[in-house]
Design a protein around this motif. Sequence first.
Motif, PDB file in Angstrom:
ATOM      1  N   ASP A 227       0.714   8.431   7.818  1.00 47.98           N
ATOM      2  CA  ASP A 227       0.887   6.798   8.863  1.00 47.98           C
ATOM      3  C   ASP A 227      -0.092   6.791   9.168  1.00 47.98           C
TER       4      ASP A 227
ATOM      5  N   THR B 231      -0.551   2.968   9.840  1.00 45.62           N
ATOM      6  CA  THR B 231       0.991   2.062  10.400  1.00 45.62           C
ATOM      7  C   THR B 231       2.056   3.107  11.434  1.00 45.62           C
TER       8      THR B 231
ATOM      9  N   SER C  83       4.890  -0.971  10.694  1.00 48.29           N
ATOM     10  CA  SER C  83       4.363  -2.272  10.124  1.00 48.29           C
ATOM     11  C   SER C  83       2.633  -1.568   9.720  1.00 48.29           C
ATOM     12  N   PHE C  84       1.698  -2.297   9.574  1.00 44.42           N
ATOM     13  CA  PHE C  84      -0.039  -2.156   9.945  1.00 44.42           C
ATOM     14  C   PHE C  84      -0.472  -3.280  10.981  1.00 44.42           C
TER      15      PHE C  84
ATOM     16  N   GLN D  11       4.693  -3.688   3.214  1.00 41.52           N
ATOM     17  CA  GLN D  11       4.346  -4.344   4.668  1.00 41.52           C
ATOM     18  C   GLN D  11       2.045  -4.214   3.984  1.00 41.52           C
ATOM     19  N   LEU D  12       1.894  -3.606   3.921  1.00 39.07           N
ATOM     20  CA  LEU D  12       0.358  -2.684   3.308  1.00 39.07           C
ATOM     21  C   LEU D  12      -0.167  -3.404   1.924  1.00 39.07           C
TER      22      LEU D  12
END
Length: 394
Positions: free
Chosen positions: A163, A168, A213-214, A313-314
């Motif tokens: 993470d 994230t 999420s980032f 999301q990346l």
Amino acid sequence: MTTTATGSATIHPAREPSFWDRQGDLIMRRPFNEWTFTHMNWLMPTEYVPRGGRHLPLPLSPCPLDLTYRFDDRDLTLTDLHRRTFTTAFVVLHHGEIVHETYPGAFAGPRSRMQLFSISKSVTSMLIGIALADGAIGSVKDRVTDYRGDFRGTAYEECTLADLLDMTSGVGDAEVWDVPDSGIKRFEQAVMGGGDVTQVVRSAPRRSAPGESFNYSTFDAQILGWVLEAATGRSLAGYAAERLWNHIGADRDAYYWLTRARPRTAIGGGSFNATARDVARLGLLMANDGVVDGEQVVPRDWVRRSRGSELPQLSVGALGPSGYDHYGYANQWWTLGESSFHAFTGLGVHGQYLFVDPAADVVIVKCSAWPTQDDERRDRETITALRRIADHFA
């Protein structure tokens, strides 16, 4: 600070902002930052990263770069780039040879150690990969609290190293430098003014679930540095010297500057300083799948992990408000394509770049002294120019 006593109670009047509270602003302001970004060891406590006895010179094969890049419906030269984006050092490698090198900065040169800011995060990632191969760290699925028990009860308690590596964690507010009480400004003031850095990071609030999420976060990278130190029993500088710097054939010692308060600690997310040529050696290491002179220094799979992520999301354009739309993210690096052969880059505020294009076998280091920490327009122009150079050699 003055105090007055009333009976047994001590009253602390509101404190006026001091020089130490504003030191970060002074260090980063133009035109002073052209000097401060090459002299951080004069301003802060430091721990050096000795280069050891192994030196691998970078061959010189200079060639003119008379190319132009297209930006804002104009054809611009590299001279324009350096003027418009306050370049202080610029080194281009192709096939491991220096093909172009210039130092427009007033205090910069081949032996100048440059303040790299968040390129330090990419260096920390390389060290985490090495520690995993060494067995000092068990897995990226390990939790922060497996190594730093003092983060139990904080928003980081459930976060894994993965993470943190991908930003994230879901912890912390938006990293904005122009809001006086933002998390990053309180962190900067604690680092430079003698405050409790650990407490600033421990107090960060949770904003979303881990992995969801980032959200770009220097706190995430700082914890990774602390995890590395706890896992290896070495300081960040000590481990970097032994397992990385001694192997790349560096020209000079590097250094981390440290927090002003004791116990002093390196800023794994932002305090690494090295010459532009030695930073280029790190890029060459990443372009060559972690190999230097036949030696596997950074694990090959770790290098590939840093070139792109399969998490949606990346992906490029999907990072949201804390990432520009021409970037994706992976493993403490900014990515520029979905393939492991696409370019990727380390970034630091005020315009620091370690750009790596494995397919073109090009590495570019650009150090700068922007007047502001972030500048989307200057960043977009810089990336446009760097990609044009890589395409020229490809």
